[in-house]
Design a protein around this motif. Structure first.
Motif, PDB file in Angstrom:
ATOM      1  N   VAL A 381     -37.433 -10.263 -21.186  1.00 44.92           N
ATOM      2  CA  VAL A 381     -36.181 -10.777 -21.487  1.00 44.92           C
ATOM      3  C   VAL A 381     -35.923 -11.955 -22.529  1.00 44.92           C
ATOM      4  CG1 VAL A 381     -36.108 -12.612 -19.579  1.00 44.92           C
ATOM      5  CG2 VAL A 381     -34.041 -11.444 -20.307  1.00 44.92           C
ATOM      6  N   GLU A 382     -36.932 -12.787 -22.494  1.00 47.39           N
ATOM      7  CA  GLU A 382     -36.972 -13.739 -23.746  1.00 47.39           C
ATOM      8  C   GLU A 382     -37.028 -13.045 -25.081  1.00 47.39           C
ATOM      9  OE1 GLU A 382     -38.974 -15.134 -19.829  1.00 47.39           O
ATOM     10  OE2 GLU A 382     -39.504 -13.537 -21.383  1.00 47.39           O
ATOM     11  N   ASP A 383     -37.779 -12.079 -25.453  1.00 44.54           N
ATOM     12  CA  ASP A 383     -37.763 -11.454 -26.621  1.00 44.54           C
ATOM     13  C   ASP A 383     -36.311 -10.662 -26.860  1.00 44.54           C
ATOM     14  OD1 ASP A 383     -40.425 -12.164 -26.991  1.00 44.54           O
ATOM     15  OD2 ASP A 383     -41.035 -10.151 -26.049  1.00 44.54           O
ATOM     16  N   LEU A 384     -35.736 -10.371 -25.788  1.00 43.13           N
ATOM     17  CA  LEU A 384     -34.339  -9.668 -26.102  1.00 43.13           C
ATOM     18  C   LEU A 384     -33.313 -10.892 -26.308  1.00 43.13           C
ATOM     19  CD1 LEU A 384     -34.281  -7.176 -23.180  1.00 43.13           C
ATOM     20  CD2 LEU A 384     -34.826  -6.579 -25.564  1.00 43.13           C
ATOM     21  N   ILE A 385     -33.307 -11.922 -25.509  1.00 41.08           N
ATOM     22  CA  ILE A 385     -32.348 -12.833 -25.990  1.00 41.08           C
ATOM     23  C   ILE A 385     -32.743 -13.552 -27.357  1.00 41.08           C
ATOM     24  CG2 ILE A 385     -32.138 -15.494 -25.232  1.00 41.08           C
ATOM     25  CD1 ILE A 385     -32.250 -14.528 -22.456  1.00 41.08           C
ATOM     26  N   ALA A 386     -34.013 -13.645 -27.551  1.00 38.68           N
ATOM     27  CA  ALA A 386     -34.084 -14.199 -28.994  1.00 38.68           C
ATOM     28  C   ALA A 386     -33.706 -13.043 -30.171  1.00 38.68           C
ATOM     29  CB  ALA A 386     -35.662 -14.185 -29.111  1.00 38.68           C
ATOM     30  N   ASP A 387     -33.738 -11.929 -29.934  1.00 37.82           N
ATOM     31  CA  ASP A 387     -33.044 -10.983 -30.764  1.00 37.82           C
ATOM     32  C   ASP A 387     -31.695 -11.132 -30.660  1.00 37.82           C
ATOM     33  OD1 ASP A 387     -33.197  -8.710 -32.478  1.00 37.82           O
ATOM     34  OD2 ASP A 387     -32.991  -7.232 -31.182  1.00 37.82           O
ATOM     35  N   LEU A 388     -30.966 -11.195 -29.954  1.00 38.76           N
ATOM     36  CA  LEU A 388     -29.514 -11.381 -29.769  1.00 38.76           C
ATOM     37  C   LEU A 388     -29.229 -12.680 -30.430  1.00 38.76           C
ATOM     38  CD1 LEU A 388     -28.780 -10.339 -26.133  1.00 38.76           C
ATOM     39  CD2 LEU A 388     -27.760  -9.339 -28.180  1.00 38.76           C
ATOM     40  N   ARG A 389     -30.033 -13.812 -30.291  1.00 42.09           N
ATOM     41  CA  ARG A 389     -29.667 -15.160 -31.020  1.00 42.09           C
ATOM     42  C   ARG A 389     -29.729 -15.041 -32.382  1.00 42.09           C
ATOM     43  NH1 ARG A 389     -33.066 -17.992 -28.284  1.00 42.09           N
ATOM     44  NH2 ARG A 389     -31.704 -18.945 -26.871  1.00 42.09           N
ATOM     45  N   GLN A 390     -30.738 -14.403 -33.094  1.00 47.31           N
ATOM     46  CA  GLN A 390     -30.793 -14.121 -34.351  1.00 47.31           C
ATOM     47  C   GLN A 390     -29.736 -13.284 -35.127  1.00 47.31           C
ATOM     48  OE1 GLN A 390     -31.800 -11.609 -36.552  1.00 47.31           O
ATOM     49  NE2 GLN A 390     -32.100 -10.052 -34.803  1.00 47.31           N
ATOM     50  N   ALA A 391     -29.270 -12.316 -33.971  1.00 46.69           N
ATOM     51  CA  ALA A 391     -28.207 -11.334 -34.734  1.00 46.69           C
ATOM     52  C   ALA A 391     -26.938 -12.079 -34.692  1.00 46.69           C
ATOM     53  CB  ALA A 391     -28.252 -10.311 -33.877  1.00 46.69           C
ATOM     54  N   LEU A 392     -26.550 -12.882 -33.735  1.00 47.47           N
ATOM     55  CA  LEU A 392     -25.495 -13.630 -33.571  1.00 47.47           C
ATOM     56  C   LEU A 392     -25.389 -14.792 -34.503  1.00 47.47           C
ATOM     57  CD1 LEU A 392     -24.987 -13.619 -29.734  1.00 47.47           C
ATOM     58  CD2 LEU A 392     -23.631 -12.349 -31.224  1.00 47.47           C
ATOM     59  N   GLY A 393     -26.424 -15.264 -34.801  1.00 44.27           N
ATOM     60  CA  GLY A 393     -26.904 -16.592 -35.616  1.00 44.27           C
ATOM     61  C   GLY A 393     -26.071 -16.359 -37.242  1.00 44.27           C
TER      62      GLY A 393
END
Length: 393
Positions: A381-393
Motif C-alpha cells: 500500500v505504501e507504493d500505491l500511495i506514493a504513486d497517487l501522490r506523484q500523480a496528483l502532485g
C-alpha cells in the motif's frame, strides 16, 4: 442449506464443492468434455428424468462435474440453496431478468449500476415489453410509490458503481416483499467476504465472477445464487440461450476462490488507507469509500458489511482533460475497465463504464468528468500511495 454451511468461510472457500476423483486428486479436476456416456439407456434416463440429480449429461446444460463442483462452492459462500454459473455477469443478469419477467412486467432499479446493466434495462428489455423505473439511492423514501401491479423485480448493486453508495438491503427487501416483488442484489463489489445479501432478505444474488471471485484478471464469468425454485426458470434460459460457463473457466474460478478470503481482506485494508490519504489532498474534492466515517453510507455499511471492500472513487478538482492527465501519470495503477484483480487498476467512468450514458444522466447520478475509480490490488500500500501522490502532485 449449502454444502459445508456449518464450516468457516475460509474453510468453505477451499473445501466446498470439492471431492476426490478416482486418482485421489485433492481438488476436483477439469472435465473438459462436451458430453458424457452411459452404460445403458436406463442410466441415461435416470439423469434425463431426474432420478439421478448428480448425473452428468451435457456441458451446455451445466451437467458437468467441474461446473457443478464450482456451483456448490459458490452457493456455500453466499449461503444459498443453489448456484448457476454463466459465461459472464451480464449473461447472469439477463437470464435472471428474462426468467422472472414477461412482456408487460416491470422492474425497479435502485441507485448507480454498471453501464452495461443500465443499457440492458434501458435499451434492450423495453423491446421485449419489460419496463424499468430508475430510482436514485437518495429517493428511497419514495420507493413504495414506484411499485406497480406487475412489478416483479427490485434490482440494485451495493456498494454501487462508481459512487460506492451503500443501499440498505434489509430495508429494500422488506418493501419489495410487501409488494410481491423479488429482490435481486449484485454483490460484485462487496463479494461474499464482505457481505451476505441472502441473510439480509434478498431473494437472488448475482455476480460478475470476472472481478473479485476470479481475482486475477484471467477469466470471464457470472453467477446467480438463490433457492432451487427461483433458479429453475433461470436454468432454462441459460440452457436455451447457450450462456453456460466453459469447464476450463469453472476450473480456474474454483482455483481462485480458494484464496478469496485472504485476497479481499488484504484489499479492504489497503483501500481504507488509500481513501484516508486521498481525503487529505487539497486537489481532491470528494472521496467515495464506505469505510470513511464521514461517508454518507458509513453507518449502513458498518451494520451490513463485515469489510468495506477494495473499490473507491474520488473527484479530482479539474475537468476531464486535467483528470485524464492525473490518470496518465500513474505507474502502478494500470488504466483498465475491470476490477477486483491482484493488480491495481484505474479508470475514469466517463471513458469506460459509463461512457455510453448520456451526459445529463451522468450528471443526475453524480458522476462528474473529474471522477476517478480505483480498484485496489495486492501491491504494498505504501507504493500505491506514493504513486497517487506523484500523480496528483
Amino acid at each position: 442449506m449449502a454444502e459445508n454451511g456449518n464450516k468457516g468461510f475460509s474453510t468453505r472457500c477451499i473445501h466446498a464443492g470439492e471431492s476426490l476423483d478416482v486418482q485421489g486428486g485433492i481438488h476436483l479436476p477439469l472435465y473438459n468434455h462436451s458430453t458424457f456416456a452411459f452404460e445403458n439407456t436406463g442410466k441415461l434416463l435416470d439423469v434425463v428424468e431426474g432420478r439421478n440429480p448428480d448425473g452428468n449429461l451435457y456441458t451446455r446444460y451445466g451437467l458437468n462435474p467441474t461446473i457443478r463442483g464450482l456451483e456448490k462452492k459458490c452457493a456455500s459462500l453466499e449461503g444459498g440453496e443453489g448456484c448457476l454459473a454463466f459465461s459472464s455477469g451480464m449473461a447472469a443478469e439477463a437470464a435472471t431478468f428474462l426468467a422472472h419477467c414477461n412482456a408487460g412486467d416491470h422492474i425497479i432499479c435502485i441507485g448507480d449500476v454498471y453501464g452495461g446493466t443500465y443499457d440492458l434495462l434501458n435499451e434492450n428489455l423495453p423491446t421485449l415489453g419489460i419496463e424499468t423505473t430508475f430510482v436514485l439511492g437518495h429517493e428511497l423514501d419514495d420507493l413504495p410509490r414506484q411499485f406497480r401491479e406487475k412489478t416483479r423485480l427490485v434490482f440494485f448493486e451495493t456498494p454501487t458503481n462508481p459512487n460506492l453508495e451503500v443501499l440498505d438491503i434489509r430495508r429494500i427487501a422488506a418493501v419489495a416483499k410487501t409488494h410481491g416483488a423479488l429482490t435481486v442484489v449484485d454483490n460484485t463489489f462487496a463479494s461474499p467476504v464482505n457481505q451476505q445479501p441472502l441473510e439480509r432478505g434478498a431473494d437472488i444474488v448475482v455476480h460478475s465472477a470476472t472481478k473479485y471471485l476470479g481475482g486475477h484478471s484471467d477469466l470471464t464469468g457470472g453467477l446467480v445464487i438463490a433457492s432451487a425454485e427461483l433458479l429453475a426458470p433461470i436454468w432454462v434460459w441459460r440452457k436455451n440461450l447457450g450462456q453456460m460457463m466453459a469447464p476450463e473457466v469453472a476450473f480456474l474460478l474454483a482455483r481462485s476462490l480458494r484464496t478469496l478470503s485472504v485476497r479481499v481482506k488484504a484489499q479492504n485494508r489497503s483501500a481504507q488507507q488509500i481513501a484516508e490519504f486521498l481525503q487529505q489532498q487539497s486537489c481532491v474534492l470528494r472521496v467515495n469509500y464506505p469505510g470513511l466515517k464521514d461517508f454518507a453510507g458509513h453507518v449502513v455499511a458498518s451494520e451490513q458489511m463485515s469489510g468495506f471492500g477494495g473499490m473507491l472513487s474520488f473527484v479530482f478538482d479539474g475537468d476531464a482533460a486535467a483528470t485524464a492527465a492525473v490518470v496518465d501519470r500513474l505507474r502502478l495503477f494500470s488504466i483498465a475497465a475491470s476490477l477486483g484483480g491482484v493488480e491495481s487498476l484505474v479508470t475514469q467512468p466517463i471513458t469506460t463504464t459509463h461512457y455510453a450514458m448520456l451526459p445529463e444522466e451522468r450528471e443526475r447520478r453524480g458522476i462528474p468528468d473529474g471522477m476517478v475509480r480505483l480498484s485496489v490490488g495486492l501491491e504494498d500500500v505504501e507504493d500505491l500511495i506514493a504513486d497517487l501522490r506523484q500523480a496528483l502532485g
